[in-house]
Design a protein around this motif. Structure first.
Motif, PDB file in Angstrom:
ATOM      1  N   GLU A  53      32.347  40.460  48.787  1.00  0.00           N
ATOM      2  CA  GLU A  53      34.415  40.823  49.294  1.00  0.00           C
ATOM      3  C   GLU A  53      34.816  40.729  50.299  1.00  0.00           C
ATOM      4  N   LYS A  54      36.417  39.515  50.047  1.00  0.00           N
ATOM      5  CA  LYS A  54      36.606  39.149  50.487  1.00  0.00           C
ATOM      6  C   LYS A  54      38.240  39.331  50.732  1.00  0.00           C
ATOM      7  N   THR A  55      39.106  40.007  49.927  1.00  0.00           N
ATOM      8  CA  THR A  55      40.274  39.990  50.745  1.00  0.00           C
ATOM      9  C   THR A  55      40.943  41.385  51.301  1.00  0.00           C
ATOM     10  N   ILE A  56      41.185  41.757  52.082  1.00  0.00           N
ATOM     11  CA  ILE A  56      41.009  43.007  53.305  1.00  0.00           C
ATOM     12  C   ILE A  56      42.965  43.120  52.712  1.00  0.00           C
ATOM     13  N   LYS A 104      46.571  44.833  53.513  1.00  0.00           N
ATOM     14  CA  LYS A 104      47.407  45.171  54.558  1.00  0.00           C
ATOM     15  C   LYS A 104      47.650  46.739  54.481  1.00  0.00           C
ATOM     16  N   ARG A 125      48.813  52.225  49.905  1.00  0.00           N
ATOM     17  CA  ARG A 125      48.958  51.795  49.531  1.00  0.00           C
ATOM     18  C   ARG A 125      49.532  51.436  47.774  1.00  0.00           C
ATOM     19  N   HIS A 168      51.111  45.752  47.474  1.00  0.00           N
ATOM     20  CA  HIS A 168      50.427  43.612  47.486  1.00  0.00           C
ATOM     21  C   HIS A 168      50.453  43.647  46.020  1.00  0.00           C
ATOM     22  N   TYR A 194      49.443  37.977  47.750  1.00  0.00           N
ATOM     23  CA  TYR A 194      48.342  37.155  48.168  1.00  0.00           C
ATOM     24  C   TYR A 194      47.493  36.059  47.386  1.00  0.00           C
ATOM     25  N   PHE A 228      37.060  45.250  44.387  1.00  0.00           N
ATOM     26  CA  PHE A 228      37.201  45.056  45.402  1.00  0.00           C
ATOM     27  C   PHE A 228      38.536  45.949  46.386  1.00  0.00           C
ATOM     28  N   ILE A 229      39.816  44.728  45.667  1.00  0.00           N
ATOM     29  CA  ILE A 229      41.241  45.065  46.262  1.00  0.00           C
ATOM     30  C   ILE A 229      41.694  46.134  45.190  1.00  0.00           C
ATOM     31  N   GLN A 240      40.461  48.866  47.740  1.00  0.00           N
ATOM     32  CA  GLN A 240      41.792  49.801  49.034  1.00  0.00           C
ATOM     33  C   GLN A 240      42.933  50.660  48.736  1.00  0.00           C
TER      34      GLN A 240
END
Length: 352
Positions: A168-171, A173, A179, A212, A242, A250-251, A254
């Protein structure tokens, strides 16, 4: 059966993702399941479950004898019986079959605009003499193949989603539950301009909704235009780009709303991934999309050439969070019931 999936690259894309999905899903169900990339590697390499079954050929030209030799070695070493060629890899697959006549060649057509694009149609028609079977991602492509190609064994087989957890890397905004994500490379026919225009005119950003864009940024005129639109409207804190990301699961976890705005599609895996992640879906009404999304029942359909139409739908969802949630729940149930990995793989194995 001993099967290898053949694909030109492993960059993020629908055909590429399905080649990986088939490779992983067939492991344990057939004697051998492998995958070969001919021209490029990419982010999807990380999603191959058994990397020892993977090979990269580094093909430089159409008639690359070295690449044909490497593929022939792979076939002999792994005793391959079936080559399942996805998308544009069919030409290379035919060359390989000329050197390995015992293999059966299956071609999988993912190209939603096939009927409108006559480019290389004659080449495909000649190559189709060598196909044992053709698989298509919607009924329109099946009809087109039966009418135009030289193979009468043509079958529609739906795509399926197989998102797996990754690092899990991409948070993302922006505020939680506000979102909107669009999972598509920044290129035609993904139609990001219509999406941006609709998002801006809807003014949902004034209620802290954010957009996003997840997908490969080629840093060309197409993406530069998108960045210019964002800057001209002063929405650098509401619309975010991104680039390609590996942690798609994971993206999507969110996000609340998933949009697909393409001007043409075959059978978009993206919508299945939105369903797996329980997002509210707002989809273009082209290709197989209208078979997946029931308008105002489990999601929303719109005309990809009508930004006002999309704008109105975004405003509706922003003002009706309960309906938004109901759509997401129903869409996930519908996709699980009709397009599960297990059901599609069983159908595939029966066909071949």
């Amino acid at each position: 059966m001993r099967i290898v999936q053949l694909i030109d690259s492993l960059e993020a894309g629908g055909a590429e993702r399905m080649a990986v999905n088939f490779t992983n899903a067939l492991t344990g169900k057939v004697a051998f399941s492998g995958i070969v990339a001919t021209r490029k590697e990419g982010v999807l390499k990380q999603e191959i479950n058994h990397i020892d079954t993977y090979a990269f050929l580094g093909r430089k030209s159409k008639f690359d004898l070295k690449a044909i030799g490497l593929m022939s070695d792979y076939i002999k070493k792994n005793q391959i019986e079936i080559v399942h060629a996805h998308g544009s890899s069919y030409f290379f697959a035919v060359l390989v079959k000329l050197f390995n006549p015992k293999i059966k060649l299956i071609w999988h057509d993912h190209y939603g605009n096939r009927a409108e694009d006559n480019k290389q149609k004659n080449v495909l028609k000649i190559c189709s003499y060598f196909f044992s079977k053709i698989l298509t991602v919607n009924e329109d492509l099946k009809i087109w193949s039966l009418k135009n190609l030289n193979c009468n064994q043509v079958f529609f087989i739906p795509n399926f989603s197989d998102l797996k957890p990754t690092q899990e890397k991409t948070i993302l905004k922006g505020e939680i539950n506000k979102r909107i994500v669009c999972l598509a490379n920044l290129k035609n026919p993904k139609n990001h301009v219509t999406l941006l225009t609709a998002f801006i005119s809807s003014e949902v950003y004034k209620k802290n909704w954010t957009l996003h864009l997840i997908g490969k940024d080629f840093n060309d005129a197409y993406s530069n235009n998108l960045k210019a639109i964002i800057k001209e409207n002063g929405l650098e804190n509401s619309i975010f780009i991104y680039n390609a990301c590996q942690d798609v699961k994971f993206i999507l976890s969110q996000a609340t709303v998933g949009v697909l705005s393409s001007t043409y599609e075959g059978f978009p895996v993206t919508l299945l991934e939105y369903a797996q992640s329980k997002l509210t879906v707002v989809s273009t009404n082209v290709g197989y999309c209208k078979n997946l999304v029931n308008h105002y029942s489990n999601g929303i359909l719109f005309d990809p050439l009508d930004s006002d139409n999309l704008s109105n739908h975004l405003m509706y969802l922003a003002h009706n969070p309960e309906i938004c949630s109901n759509f997401a729940t129903q869409f996930q149930k519908d996709i699980e019931a009709n397009y599960s990995k297990e059901a599609i793989i069983n159908k595939y194995l029966n066909l071949i």
